[in-house]
Design an enzyme around this catalytic site. Structure first.
Site, PDB file in Angstrom:
ATOM      1  CG  ASP A 163       1.765  -8.297   0.258  1.00  0.00           C
ATOM      2  OD1 ASP A 163       2.268  -7.731  -0.726  1.00  0.00           O
ATOM      3  OD2 ASP A 163       0.880  -7.789   0.973  1.00  0.00           O
TER       4      ASP A 163
HETATM    5  O1  MRU Z   1      -3.145  -5.364  -2.209  1.00  0.00           O
HETATM    6  P1  MRU Z   1      -2.361  -4.452  -1.310  1.00  0.00           P
HETATM    7  O2  MRU Z   1      -2.519  -3.015  -1.627  1.00  0.00           O
HETATM    8  O3  MRU Z   1      -2.605  -4.771   0.155  1.00  0.00           O
HETATM    9  O4  MRU Z   1      -0.837  -4.830  -1.597  1.00  0.00           O
HETATM   10  C1  MRU Z   1       0.168  -4.140  -0.931  1.00  0.00           C
HETATM   11  C2  MRU Z   1       1.532  -4.582  -1.316  1.00  0.00           C
HETATM   12  O5  MRU Z   1       1.725  -5.460  -2.119  1.00  0.00           O
HETATM   13  C3  MRU Z   1       2.671  -3.950  -0.578  1.00  0.00           C
HETATM   14  O6  MRU Z   1       3.796  -3.855  -1.388  1.00  0.00           O
HETATM   15  C4  MRU Z   1       3.018  -4.813   0.648  1.00  0.00           C
HETATM   16  O7  MRU Z   1       1.862  -5.135   1.381  1.00  0.00           O
HETATM   17  C5  MRU Z   1       4.000  -4.159   1.541  1.00  0.00           C
HETATM   18  S1  MRU Z   1       3.313  -2.779   2.421  1.00  0.00           S
HETATM   19  C6  MRU Z   1       4.541  -2.211   3.446  1.00  0.00           C
END
Ligand code: MRU
Length: 359
Positions: free
Chosen positions: A247
């Protein structure tokens, strides 16, 4: 044909409501910025790249639907800047939306100053900018897939690999193909993937609901494990590497990703298994020096205490529900896989600065 989280054509945006998967595949219209913000906040669409893409496209469809009759250049510019600020507030940890807001905001200010700029030309420029994101993300993911797969095969010198992944980093989290899941897709397409283990990813179950769904959809040989089974899986199932998404990757390589990533990295180090982070440039934030500076989103306790609306936790218990954790760079032993190549955490900043200077 892989799943599409985002269906866009000029003037129309639909997202696959990920809250309903895997039971129901329902696309919902996003008519503008408020609906985009709400879909991101409620996690109908999630995953760092998809959040930014849907945010910016929600602005594009709103601009398109408004037409240009009521706008002056400065009114349009202010509307775009206010909308971007608002979209950034939907979820704080993934950097992609705030990075896009910064870039699109700078772009709109520059376009507004251009000689002869009209509300119509500005509107067209903003819509085209948002549309270009979709295409670029897909292209970058394919490169990440290729780089990550080749790097692992070269490093371990085996013909068939077993990998473990966490959360959902696939077509549902991006414009398509995926990042960490894109690498897995590439390994599979090259004929080098023996098996994937995907964690269920409590408390929100992105692994069990979404990654498992994508893997079954693509007929990739895969097994679901509970998060608490990761260490024993590494020990017993000949795991060759762990691939996760990101993220926010900061200057020293520290990486915020779905909660549970940190413990996977610790377990991988213990077992001598390379641990890779897959992240496009849009998920990297060189303005922060280390992971302690990343704002971590905390989500409602209900995501932990309830499953599908039914309470499973003892009434009265306190809950802490951070949605992400930070993996320190020294645990990212395989490397950080970007569209420009695979880098050790210590090399990342220089590599990205060089890539930025060539754009
Ligand atoms: O809370 P989320 O489902 O948005 O978290 C998603 C993640 O942590 C993913 O690993 C990250 O965003 C990478 S997506 C290519």
């Amino acid at each position: 044909m892989s799943l599409e989280a985002v269906c866009y054509r000029r003037g129309s945006l639909q997202i696959l409501n990920q809250l309903l998967l895997p039971q129901q595949s329902l696309y919902e219209d996003i008519g503008g910025v408020r609906e985009g913000w709400e879909a991101i906040r409620a996690m109908k669409v999630r995953g760092a790249p998809a959040i930014a893409i849907v945010g910016c496209l929600s602005l594009a469809v709103e601009l398109h639907s408004k037409g240009n009759a009521e706008w002056s250049v400065s009114k349009l510019e202010n509307f775009v800047l206010d909308s971007l600020n608002y979209l950034v507030s939907a979820r704080p940890t993934a950097v992609n939306m705030s990075r896009a807001a910064q870039e699109l905001g700078d772009f709109v200010c520059q376009e507004a100053k251009r000689e002869g700029a009209t509300a119509e030309s500005l509107q067209e420029s903003v819509i085209s900018w948002a549309e270009a994101m979709l295409e670029k993300d897909l292209k970058d993911n394919r490169r990440i897939g290729e780089h990550g797969a080749r790097h692992l095969l070269q490093q371990i010198g085996q013909d068939k690999v077993v990998v473990l992944t966490h959360c959902n980093t696939g077509s549902l989290a991006t414009a398509g193909y995926g990042t960490a899941l894109g690498i897995i897709r590439s390994l599979h397409a090259m004929g080098h993937l023996e098996h994937v283990y995907c964690t269920e990813t409590r408390p929100y179950n992105q692994g069990a609901r979404l990654t498992a769904y994508e893997l079954v959809y693509e007929r990739i040989p895969a097994t679901l494990i509970a998060d608490s089974m990761a260490s024993v899986t590494m020990k017993e199932k000949k795991v060759s590497a762990v691939f996760v998404g990101a993220d926010r990757v900061v200057a020293n390589g520290d990486t915020a990703n779905k909660v549970g990533t940190y413990q996977l990295a610790i377990a991988a180090k213990h077992h001598g298994i390379p641990f890779y982070v897959a992240a496009p440039r849009t998920s990297c934030d060189l303005s922060l020096q280390h992971g302690g500076q990343i704002a971590i989103e905390e989500r409602p306790g209900q995501e932990l205490t309830d499953i599908n609306g039914a309470r499973v936790a003892a009434p009265g218990i306190g809950v802490w529900n951070p949605a992400f954790d930070v993996t320190p760079h020294n645990l990212i032993t395989g490397g950080i896989v970007t569209e420009f190549g695979v880098f050790a955490p210590a090399e990342l900043q220089a590599a990205l600065m060089q890539a930025d200077s060539q754009i």
